[in-house]
Motif scaffolding. Structure first.
Motif, mmCIF file in Angstrom:
data_model
loop_
_atom_site.group_PDB
_atom_site.id
_atom_site.type_symbol
_atom_site.label_atom_id
_atom_site.label_comp_id
_atom_site.label_asym_id
_atom_site.label_seq_id
_atom_site.Cartn_x
_atom_site.Cartn_y
_atom_site.Cartn_z
ATOM 1 N N UNK A 42 0.795 -1.231 0.000
ATOM 2 C CA UNK A 42 0.000 0.000 0.000
ATOM 3 C C UNK A 42 0.827 1.279 0.000
ATOM 4 N N UNK A 43 2.106 1.227 0.382
ATOM 5 C CA UNK A 43 2.860 2.461 0.594
ATOM 6 C C UNK A 43 2.925 3.313 -0.674
ATOM 7 N N UNK A 65 9.626 11.897 0.883
ATOM 8 C CA UNK A 65 10.604 11.426 1.875
ATOM 9 C C UNK A 65 10.076 10.217 2.641
ATOM 10 N N UNK A 66 8.777 10.188 2.864
ATOM 11 C CA UNK A 66 8.179 9.062 3.584
ATOM 12 C C UNK A 66 8.503 7.736 2.892
ATOM 13 N N UNK A 67 8.591 7.766 1.579
ATOM 14 C CA UNK A 67 8.878 6.550 0.821
ATOM 15 C C UNK A 67 10.257 5.990 1.132
ATOM 16 N N UNK A 68 11.164 6.815 1.672
ATOM 17 C CA UNK A 68 12.524 6.351 1.949
ATOM 18 C C UNK A 68 12.635 5.639 3.290
ATOM 19 N N UNK A 101 0.506 12.741 7.196
ATOM 20 C CA UNK A 101 -0.701 12.206 6.562
ATOM 21 C C UNK A 101 -0.517 10.730 6.220
ATOM 22 N N UNK A 102 0.661 10.379 5.684
ATOM 23 C CA UNK A 102 0.934 9.000 5.303
ATOM 24 C C UNK A 102 1.257 8.120 6.507
ATOM 25 N N UNK A 103 1.930 8.689 7.502
ATOM 26 C CA UNK A 103 2.205 7.929 8.722
ATOM 27 C C UNK A 103 0.892 7.521 9.386
ATOM 28 N N UNK A 104 -0.039 8.467 9.450
ATOM 29 C CA UNK A 104 -1.345 8.160 10.037
ATOM 30 C C UNK A 104 -2.113 7.165 9.183
ATOM 31 N N UNK A 105 -2.009 7.285 7.861
ATOM 32 C CA UNK A 105 -2.740 6.386 6.962
ATOM 33 C C UNK A 105 -2.330 4.936 7.151
#
Length: 383
Positions: free
Chosen positions: A130-131, A262-265, A314-318
């Motif tokens: 999902x990432x 950056x979250x993807x890293x 937003x993505x960390x919470x998702x």
């Protein structure tokens, strides 16, 4: 479902996120001054109506999340229809009370079609993969203000806010209703043990761990939104002209895109609490810098950093629910997790102004919010 078909469905979901955010969220913020001028309604009352809609969206997130686990297509198609009707009702409103009622109805539609709904669909569809899809959809959603803020402004100037809302409602209906009907799954085949799943989700919702985690995200989001949404008056207070202050706000928006990339890293093997803790501590540092730095370059860098953390959060919470408790009851649990976050975020701009007034400056407010953000990050440790 084959992977190519999933790719097409993902692209469709991303495009409709741009439209849904642009029509149901950003358009009214752009049109509010024109609405007040044309109708004579108090602009504060208009923004209170918008806030009431956001709070309704927060309250609706819990039941809507549960329904998304069971009937995703039905929920999202219904949400798009309700959003269209609410926007048309707002356009025809003869009084501020009817307008406010329309925007409260719009809040229920927001819960059914914006990020939380999209995150539920993506999590059930892609599971551990999902990432990337989550990042793509949030990157697309980040374009909504870029596209629909100027479009709404142009429509309001050319045809008035009422006709503008009718046009925007038509765009939402034409794009979202058929897209959701044709591309969103009718149900999730992997969710066949309803009673067992509901029992497990009830145990999680009664746990101390879940509500501490929800408090963590609520505090981080509230503090980050309070400072970033008041970037213009805060920058003017530091002595910058309005144009430079507007650039600061724009850089914050660009920072969100940077943060999501950056979250993807982050390593997939990292414990889930690490990303939340880092968001809190890095966000606190960015807000502290926003409070105390001077000079154009300094404030732009601080704004970029704060926006990046906000975007990544937003993505960390998702991913928080699925990372800790799996995907089976994702919609229900994520709706409950998001509800306090959305509610506090709705109050963030007003709270920022009140705190700044009480403390004497937006810089002092940002310092307080830096502390709040750090507390939120620390609460996430081992959660």
């Amino acid at each position: 479902m084959t992977r190519p078909r999933s790719g097409a469905h993902l692209a469709a979901l991303a495009v409709t996120q741009v439209i849904a955010w642009g029509v149901l969220y950003y358009a009214v913020l752009v049109a509010a001054p024109a609405i007040a001028d044309e109708t004579g309604w108090d602009e504060r009352a208009i923004f209170l109506a918008i806030t009431a809609g956001l709070l309704t969206s927060a309250v609706s997130a819990v039941p809507v999340g549960r329904w998304l686990d069971r009937h995703p297509r039905r929920v999202m198609v219904t949400g798009a229809i309700v959003g269209t009707i609410a926007l048309l009702a707002a356009a025809a409103s003869p009084t501020i009370w009817i307008f406010a009622a329309a925007w409260i109805v719009c809040g229920t539609a927001q819960a059914a079609v914006l990020y939380q709904a999209a995150f539920t669909v993506i999590t059930h569809r892609y599971h551990s993969d999902r990432r990337g899809p989550l990042t793509l959809v949030t990157l697309a959603g980040g374009l909504a203000s870029t596209i629909f803020a100027p479009l709404t402004g142009w429509l309001v100037l050319e045809v008035g806010w009422r006709v503008a809302f009718v046009v925007l409602a038509a765009i939402l209906a034409a794009a979202a209703i058929p897209t959701y009907a044709l591309t969103v799954e009718r149900a999730w085949p992997h969710l066949d043990k309803v009673a067992e799943r509901d029992g497990a989700s009830r145990r999680i919702l009664r746990s101390r761990r879940f509500w501490i985690l929800a408090s963590s995200f609520a505090l981080m989001s509230f503090s980050l939104y309070a400072v970033t949404l008041s970037a213009v008056p805060a920058s003017v207070e530091k002595g910058f002209d309005l144009q430079t202050a507007a650039w600061v706000l724009g850089v914050i928006g660009a920072g969100q895109v940077f943060g999501r990339l950056l979250y993807m890293t982050l390593p997939r093997t990292a414990a889930p609490w690490i990303a939340a803790m880092l968001a809190g501590l890095l966000g606190s540092s960015a807000l502290w810098a926003f409070a105390f730095v001077g000079g154009t370059l300094g404030i732009l860098i601080a704004g970029l950093a704060a926006g990046a953390v906000r975007g990544a959060l937003t993505l960390v919470q998702a991913s928080a629910v699925a990372d800790r408790w799996g995907v089976d009851s994702y919609g229900r649990l994520n709706g409950a997790l998001a509800a306090p976050v959305m509610a506090l975020t709705a109050f963030a701009p007003g709270a920022a102004a009140l705190v700044a007034g009480a403390l004497g400056s937006y810089a002092s407010m940002a310092f307080v919010m830096a502390v709040v953000c750090a507390v939120g990050g620390l609460l996430a440790i081992r959660r």
